[in-house]
Design an enzyme around this catalytic site. Structure first.
Site, PDB file in Angstrom:
ATOM      1  CB  ILE A  18      -0.949  -0.014   1.219  1.00 44.88           C
ATOM      2  CG1 ILE A  18      -2.040  -1.083   1.026  1.00 44.88           C
ATOM      3  CG2 ILE A  18      -1.588   1.364   1.429  1.00 44.88           C
ATOM      4  CD1 ILE A  18      -2.934  -1.283   2.229  1.00 44.88           C
ATOM      5  CG  ASP A  37      10.196   0.463   3.577  1.00 41.78           C
ATOM      6  OD1 ASP A  37       8.973   0.463   3.328  1.00 41.78           O
ATOM      7  OD2 ASP A  37      10.836  -0.562   3.863  1.00 41.78           O
ATOM      8  CG  ASP A  55      12.930   0.655  13.448  1.00 42.35           C
ATOM      9  OD1 ASP A  55      11.676   0.609  13.454  1.00 42.35           O
ATOM     10  OD2 ASP A  55      13.639  -0.034  14.204  1.00 42.35           O
ATOM     11  CB  VAL A  56       8.072   4.032  12.411  1.00 43.70           C
ATOM     12  CG1 VAL A  56       8.088   4.544  10.984  1.00 43.70           C
ATOM     13  CG2 VAL A  56       7.423   2.651  12.502  1.00 43.70           C
ATOM     14  CG  ASN A  82       1.591   2.240   4.469  1.00 43.72           C
ATOM     15  OD1 ASN A  82       0.511   1.684   4.354  1.00 43.72           O
ATOM     16  ND2 ASN A  82       2.730   1.640   4.108  1.00 43.72           N
ATOM     17  CB  SER A 134      -6.938  -2.216   9.767  1.00 41.64           C
ATOM     18  OG  SER A 134      -7.405  -3.522   9.475  1.00 41.64           O
ATOM     19  CE1 TYR A 147      -2.326  -4.832  11.446  1.00 41.08           C
ATOM     20  CE2 TYR A 147      -4.617  -5.427  11.083  1.00 41.08           C
ATOM     21  CZ  TYR A 147      -3.473  -4.770  10.687  1.00 41.08           C
ATOM     22  OH  TYR A 147      -3.475  -4.037   9.532  1.00 41.08           O
ATOM     23  CE  LYS A 151      -2.933  -1.105  11.204  1.00 42.03           C
ATOM     24  NZ  LYS A 151      -2.160  -0.004  10.575  1.00 42.03           N
ATOM     25  CB  THR A 179      -8.630  -8.694   3.420  1.00 41.08           C
ATOM     26  OG1 THR A 179      -9.167  -8.992   4.714  1.00 41.08           O
ATOM     27  CG2 THR A 179      -7.418  -9.576   3.170  1.00 41.08           C
TER      28      THR A 179
END
Length: 251
Positions: A18, A37, A55-56, A82, A134, A147, A151, A179
């Site tokens: 994405i 990234d 690295d976030v 993202n 999500s 998860y 979200k 999904t």
């Protein structure tokens, strides 16, 4: 459509899936794009697109990458959060360390990136933040407790940030994909006992009968980030084939 002409965007987790689709769409519409990234080697650099290792989950890494990106392009107008990681299992299947790790990336990572980018956004006349949430935030999905919790936090954080930054001229919204047909989902399917049957089950649970494409999510992100969406704020926009709002009659 060149509604992002002269604007500078930053996309985390933008080297694949994405994130890569978002970076491509924003660039196509005229933006210059900084991709952050863990592995930006897949990013094909140009005068309007460049990758930085980031690295976030690491504050120093975020601060350095955001500062370098803003200096390279001359500021920041748009931030797309993202970057994220998944987790499978019920409420008692993930260790406390896993809970801390996934929250550190999926939720606190947003705080790190926004904290580093905010001084630049406050100088922009078209400042916008888009978080990637999500469907797991709004529907109970099997074996996705950790998860889903992260979200859900992203959706709540989006609304809170929209409120806090309203008077600062920074809009904050989120997309909520169903999904999606991404490399991450592909990897999950590849280790299933019957990948074809598992994919068919994922497609069948969405009202339109297929996985969401990364390009569809990217188009929604572009709308929320665009100056043309100046009256859209605090929204979590579902891109899920109707899963959140449509009850399909059995075929």
């Amino acid at each position: 459509m060149q509604d992002f002409d002269s604007l500078i965007a930053l996309v985390t987790g933008g080297a694949s899936g994405i994130g890569a689709a978002v970076a491509e769409e924003l660039q196509r519409r005229g933006a210059r794009v900084a991709v952050l990234d863990l592995d930006p080697t897949q990013v094909v650099a140009s005068d309007r697109l460049r990758g930085w290792t980031c690295d976030v989950a690491d504050t120093t890494s975020v601060n350095v990458a955001v500062a370098e990106a803003a200096e390279h392009f001359g500021g920041l107008d748009i931030v797309v959060n993202n970057a994220g990681i998944g987790a499978a299992g019920g409420i008692d299947d993930n260790t406390p360390q896993e809970w801390q790790r996934v929250f550190d990336v999926n939720v606190i990572g947003i705080r790190r990136v926004v904290g580093a980018a905010l001084p630049h956004l406050l100088r922009s006349p078209a400042a916008a933040i888009v978080n990637v949430g999500s469907i797991a935030a709004t529907q109970g999905l099997p074996q996705r407790a950790l998860y889903s919790a992260t979200k859900g936090a992203v959706h709540a954080l989006t609304r809170a940030m929209a409120c806090d930054l309203l008077d600062e001229g920074v809009r904050v919204n989120a997309v909520s994909p169903g999904t999606a047909d991404t490399p991450w989902v592909g990897r999950l399917l590849s280790v299933a006992p019957d990948p074809a049957a598992e994919r068919a089950a994922l497609e069948a649970r969405q009202p339109h009968g297929r996985l969401v494409s990364a390009a569809e999510v990217a188009a929604a992100v572009a709308y929320l980030a665009s100056p043309q969406a100046g009256s859209t704020n605090g929204v979590c926009l579902a891109v899920d084939g109707g899963s959140d709002n449509v009850i399909r009659r059995p075929r």
